[in-house]
Design an enzyme around this catalytic site. Sequence first.
Site, PDB file in Angstrom:
ATOM      1  N   TYR A 134       0.801  -1.218   0.000  1.00  0.00           N
ATOM      2  CA  TYR A 134       0.000   0.000   0.000  1.00  0.00           C
ATOM      3  C   TYR A 134       0.843   1.281   0.000  1.00  0.00           C
ATOM      4  CZ  TYR A 134      -4.583  -2.212   0.727  1.00  0.00           C
ATOM      5  OH  TYR A 134      -5.751  -2.916   0.565  1.00  0.00           O
ATOM      6  N   LYS A 185       2.607 -15.257   4.315  1.00  0.00           N
ATOM      7  CA  LYS A 185       2.831 -16.173   3.201  1.00  0.00           C
ATOM      8  C   LYS A 185       4.346 -16.422   3.159  1.00  0.00           C
ATOM      9  CE  LYS A 185       1.375 -18.484  -0.337  1.00  0.00           C
ATOM     10  NZ  LYS A 185       0.583 -19.708  -0.214  1.00  0.00           N
ATOM     11  N   ASP A 218      -3.517 -18.456   2.957  1.00  0.00           N
ATOM     12  CA  ASP A 218      -4.468 -19.247   2.161  1.00  0.00           C
ATOM     13  C   ASP A 218      -5.185 -20.270   3.051  1.00  0.00           C
ATOM     14  OD1 ASP A 218      -1.977 -20.477   2.441  1.00  0.00           O
ATOM     15  OD2 ASP A 218      -1.902 -21.302   0.405  1.00  0.00           O
ATOM     16  N   ASP A 242      -6.678  -6.718   4.533  1.00  0.00           N
ATOM     17  CA  ASP A 242      -7.786  -6.197   3.724  1.00  0.00           C
ATOM     18  C   ASP A 242      -8.656  -7.345   3.222  1.00  0.00           C
ATOM     19  OD1 ASP A 242      -9.325  -4.349   2.196  1.00  0.00           O
ATOM     20  OD2 ASP A 242      -8.212  -4.971   0.417  1.00  0.00           O
ATOM     21  N   ASP A 246     -12.887  -8.879   4.521  1.00  0.00           N
ATOM     22  CA  ASP A 246     -14.122  -8.988   3.735  1.00  0.00           C
ATOM     23  C   ASP A 246     -14.712 -10.395   3.928  1.00  0.00           C
ATOM     24  OD1 ASP A 246     -13.862  -6.385   2.705  1.00  0.00           O
ATOM     25  OD2 ASP A 246     -14.515  -7.000   0.707  1.00  0.00           O
TER      26      ASP A 246
END
Length: 347
Positions: A134, A185, A218, A242, A246
Amino acid sequence: MSKKRVAVVPGDGIGKEVIPAALKVVEATGAPVDFTTFDWSADRYLKDGTTIPADGFNMLARDFDAIFVGALGDPRVPTNIHAKEILLGMRFKMDLYANVRPVKLLDETLCPLKGVKPEHVDFVVIRENTEGPYVDAGGVLKQGTPDEIATQEDFNTRKGVERVIRFAFELARKQGRKKVLMSDKSNVMTFAGGLWQRVFKIVAAEYPEIQTQHMYVDALCMHMARDPKQFDVIVTNNMFGDIITDLAAALQGGLGMAASGNIHPGKTSMFEPVHGSAPPFAGKNIANPIGAISTAAMMLEHLGFAQESERINKAVLAAVQQKKTTSDIGGTLGTKEAAEWIVGAVR
Ligand code: NAD
Ligand code: IPM
Ligand code: MN
C-alpha cells in the site's frame, strides 16, 4: 468528562447516508461529543480539485480527538485519487498503524455457515495499516508496449512489524483473549515473511500467558470458512488484512455489519465501517447502517464513553434479533428507519 471533538467525513455513495444515521444514534446516547463535518469527497474533488486541503492532516491531529469516516470511492473518479489521498492519507500520514476489525456474529441467522452460533464467531483482526504494497512504491516501464513491466513493492520494516504485533498482544491482554495468530505467506515471500516470523517470536516471548499460532494466509481463509470458532486475535499485514476482513465480514452477515478503527494509541485515531461506498446502493435508503453505527460505538469506547458505547451495542443486538433492519440482513426497513429504531432503543 470534557466534550470530545470529532471530525466527520461522510465521503461518497452510501457513506453520505450511513454516517448521518450513525450520528443520530450517538446523539441519542447523550455522550458529550461535538461533530464537525467536512465535505471531502468525489463531489468536492470534481468541483474544485480538492482532495484534502493543505494542512488537513495537521488540523485533524491538532483540533480533533477522533475522526469518523463513511467511505470513499466513486466511479466518476476512476483513478481513485481522492480516496487514496483522503483515506489512505489519514492512515499513512497520521501513522494510524493498527487497523482493528472486530468480527462478531450477533445472531445465528446472519451467518452463511451451517450451525454456527454467535459464540462461535468472536475474534478480532489486527491489520498492519501503514506499510506493505500500500505504500505506493513501484513504477511502470515501457508502458503500453508488449514488454511493459509493472512493479509494486511490498514494504515491511522491523519497527512497523514489531509495533503492530505488540498492539495485537496488548489488545489480547486487555480484552482477556487467550490466543494470537500471525498470518503471512512466508513459505513463498521469504524476505517479508521471515521478518514477520522472527519478530512474532520475539514479541510473543513477552506475553507468556497468551498462546501463539501461525497460519499461511491461504489456509487461514479455508479455516475461517470451515471453523471460525478457533480464532481469537489475528495479526497480519496490510494486504492480507484487507482481504481476510471482507471474508470475515461475510461470517457476520455481510459488509453492512462490519466495523473498524484505525488506531495509533495516544494520537487522533480514525473510525470507519469496513464497507465501501457501494455505488449501486447509493441514494436509495437501502444501505445497512449497522456497520457505521457499530463503528461509532467503537469510537465512543475509544474516547472513554464505555457506557454509551455499550448502550449502542445492546440496541444494535436488539434490532438484529427483532429484525428491525435493512433487507441485506432479513429486515424490511430503510437505512433511516433502521437507524431510527436503534435511536429509540438507545433512548
Ligand atoms: P463495497 O463495500 O462498497 O460494496 C460491495 C458490496 O457489499 C455491495 O454491492 C453490497 O452488496 C455490500 N455492501 C457494502 N456495504 C453495504 C451496506 N452498508 N449495506 C448493505 N450492503 C452493503 O465494495 P466495492 O463495491 O468493491 O467498492 C465500491 C467503492 O468503494 C470503490 O470505489 C472502492 O474502492 C470503495 N471502497 C472504499 C472503502 C472505504 O472507504 N473504506 C472500503 C471498500 C471499498
Ligand atoms: C478497506 C478498503 C480500502 C483498503 C480501499 C478503499 C483503499 O478496501 O478499507 O478495506 O484497501 O484498505
Ligand atoms: Mn477492503
